[in-house]
Design a protein around this motif. Structure first.
Motif, PDB file in Angstrom:
ATOM      1  N   ASN A 249      -2.361  23.499 -32.849  1.00  0.00           N
ATOM      2  CA  ASN A 249      -3.330  23.569 -31.739  1.00  0.00           C
ATOM      3  C   ASN A 249      -2.664  23.285 -30.397  1.00  0.00           C
ATOM      4  N   ILE A 250      -1.866  22.217 -30.371  1.00  0.00           N
ATOM      5  CA  ILE A 250      -1.220  21.824 -29.098  1.00  0.00           C
ATOM      6  C   ILE A 250      -0.195  22.879 -28.690  1.00  0.00           C
ATOM      7  N   GLN A 251       0.536  23.369 -29.677  1.00  0.00           N
ATOM      8  CA  GLN A 251       1.552  24.403 -29.406  1.00  0.00           C
ATOM      9  C   GLN A 251       0.897  25.637 -28.786  1.00  0.00           C
ATOM     10  N   GLU A 252      -0.231  26.054 -29.377  1.00  0.00           N
ATOM     11  CA  GLU A 252      -0.923  27.247 -28.869  1.00  0.00           C
ATOM     12  C   GLU A 252      -1.523  26.989 -27.486  1.00  0.00           C
ATOM     13  N   GLU A 253      -2.090  25.792 -27.300  1.00  0.00           N
ATOM     14  CA  GLU A 253      -2.751  25.506 -26.019  1.00  0.00           C
ATOM     15  C   GLU A 253      -1.765  25.398 -24.862  1.00  0.00           C
ATOM     16  N   PHE A 254      -0.601  24.795 -25.101  1.00  0.00           N
ATOM     17  CA  PHE A 254       0.306  24.514 -23.971  1.00  0.00           C
ATOM     18  C   PHE A 254       1.609  25.313 -23.998  1.00  0.00           C
ATOM     19  N   GLY A 255       1.852  26.030 -25.082  1.00  0.00           N
ATOM     20  CA  GLY A 255       3.072  26.826 -25.151  1.00  0.00           C
ATOM     21  C   GLY A 255       4.340  25.988 -25.203  1.00  0.00           C
ATOM     22  N   ILE A 256       4.241  24.800 -25.797  1.00  0.00           N
ATOM     23  CA  ILE A 256       5.442  23.964 -25.947  1.00  0.00           C
ATOM     24  C   ILE A 256       5.746  23.817 -27.442  1.00  0.00           C
ATOM     25  N   ASN A 257       6.942  23.342 -27.767  1.00  0.00           N
ATOM     26  CA  ASN A 257       7.280  23.126 -29.175  1.00  0.00           C
ATOM     27  C   ASN A 257       6.694  21.806 -29.653  1.00  0.00           C
ATOM     28  N   VAL A 258       5.908  21.881 -30.723  1.00  0.00           N
ATOM     29  CA  VAL A 258       5.305  20.658 -31.273  1.00  0.00           C
ATOM     30  C   VAL A 258       5.738  20.513 -32.739  1.00  0.00           C
ATOM     31  N   PHE A 259       6.186  19.328 -33.089  1.00  0.00           N
ATOM     32  CA  PHE A 259       6.712  19.065 -34.438  1.00  0.00           C
ATOM     33  C   PHE A 259       5.819  18.049 -35.152  1.00  0.00           C
ATOM     34  N   THR A 260       5.982  17.981 -36.449  1.00  0.00           N
ATOM     35  CA  THR A 260       5.342  16.873 -37.172  1.00  0.00           C
ATOM     36  C   THR A 260       6.416  15.871 -37.597  1.00  0.00           C
ATOM     37  N   ASN A 261       7.585  16.023 -36.997  1.00  0.00           N
ATOM     38  CA  ASN A 261       8.692  15.115 -37.269  1.00  0.00           C
ATOM     39  C   ASN A 261       9.125  14.514 -35.921  1.00  0.00           C
TER      40      ASN A 261
END
Ligand SMILES: NC(=O)C1=CN([C@@H]2O[C@H](COP(=O)(O)OP(=O)(O)OC[C@H]3O[C@@H](n4cnc5c(N)ncnc54)[C@H](O)[C@@H]3O)[C@@H](O)[C@H]2O)C=CC1
Ligand SMILES: O=C(O)[C@@H]1CCC=N1
Length: 268
Positions: A44-56
């Protein structure tokens, strides 16, 4: 600011900080990364802001100049321990957690790591936070300046000493909850007297917003503005008398003091 920033935790506050950073960044969004707990939230965050989001957290924070910790206080020790292997001695660590002290951070990170505590509030969601900032003795002027730039991107900032951060939590960090309760209570009164819920909330919200703007823009003490509302023999002074009979100001002060006392207790 030409720095690589990682935001750990993308809930209420982490997301607001990302929003502020993204909207104030005129260079590449590649310099902002984030991590969160679930794949869905990351997506969700990746799509909303166009940044790389990890779960690590290590992947998100690796090679960052600044790491902002926006997880719940009870997770801070775990998250700091997790990122220690991938930070350098110059990485600036910023925590927005209530009750997690510079001393506690230095026990984990060592005293030489630049570390900043910041206390924003929920209005960060609309770029109107008020954020208190305190630095440890290893921060350079650049570190402090970077923190000010970051938190100015979500509102306004005030440098304080760590002992005053408890009061910051009481007055501006936690107190949005009192303001929302005030608006809700006012709206209830409107509904009790025939306004729709929607109308009543609109009236109360605009009134609070208008008063804050007016107080900010006028050079007048709030006590004088309070008096200016009251027509002799009119409605407003009746409200003042009833509110004071019910310990209106004292009720607010004791609620804020309870938050400040809790902050002190959590910091032991
Ligand atoms: N909510 C508020 O009004 C304010 C909160 N704060 C502080 O901000 C911090 C965060 O609060 P909120 O944003 O309200 O919490 P939240 O619960 O909305 O967000 C926490 C985030 O951390 C993520 N998370 C959980 N475990 C994680 C882990 N091990 N690694 C990485 N991410 C993880 C969650 O997925 C979520 O995105 C707290 O320390 C709080 O004291 C400070 C000022 C105001
Ligand atoms: O309630 C809390 O602990 C956090 C700190 C300020 C607002 N929320």
């Amino acid at each position: 600011m030409d720095k690589k920033i990682a935001v750990i935790g993308t809930g209420n506050m982490g997301k607001a900080i990302i929003q502020g950073l993204v909207s104030h960044s005129n260079d590449s969004l590649n310099s902002i990364t984030a991590s969160t707990r679930t794949d869905q939230e990351a997506q969700n965050i990746q799509e909303e802001f166009g940044i790389n989001v990890f779960t690590n957290n290590q992947l998100a924070a690796k090679n960052s100049d600044i790491i902002i910790l926006a997880v719940k206080p009870y997770l801070l020790e775990e998250v700091i321990t997790e990122i220690i292997p991938i930070i350098s001695q110059h990485t600036l660590i910023i925590s927005i957690a209530a009750g997690f002290t510079i001393g506690q951070a230095e026990e984990l990170l060592g005293g030489n790591q630049p570390f900043i505590r910041a206390m924003p509030n929920l209005a960060a969601q609309v770029g109107e936070s008020m954020t208190g900032i305190v630095e440890n003795s290893s921060c350079s002027d650049t570190d402090i300046n970077d923190a000010i730039i970051i938190f100015n991107a979500i509102g306004r900032t005030e440098m304080v000493t760590e002992d005053l951060l408890h009061a910051v939590i009481g007055v501006s960090g936690s107190s949005p909850t009192l303001v929302f309760m005030l608006i809700q209570a006012m709206a209830d009164s409107g509904v009790a007297n025939g306004l729709t819920r929607e109308q009543s909330l609109k009236l109360a919200t605009q009134m609070v917003k208008g008063c804050a703007t007016y107080l900010e823009q006028s050079d007048t003490h709030p006590e004088k503005l309070k008096d200016n509302v009251c027509t002799p023999g009119g409605t407003s002074i009746q409200m003042v008398l009833e509110a004071e009979k019910q310990n209106y100001r004292h009720t607010i002060q004791s609620a804020i003091q309870a938050g400040i006392d809790k902050s002190k207790e959590l910091s032991k």
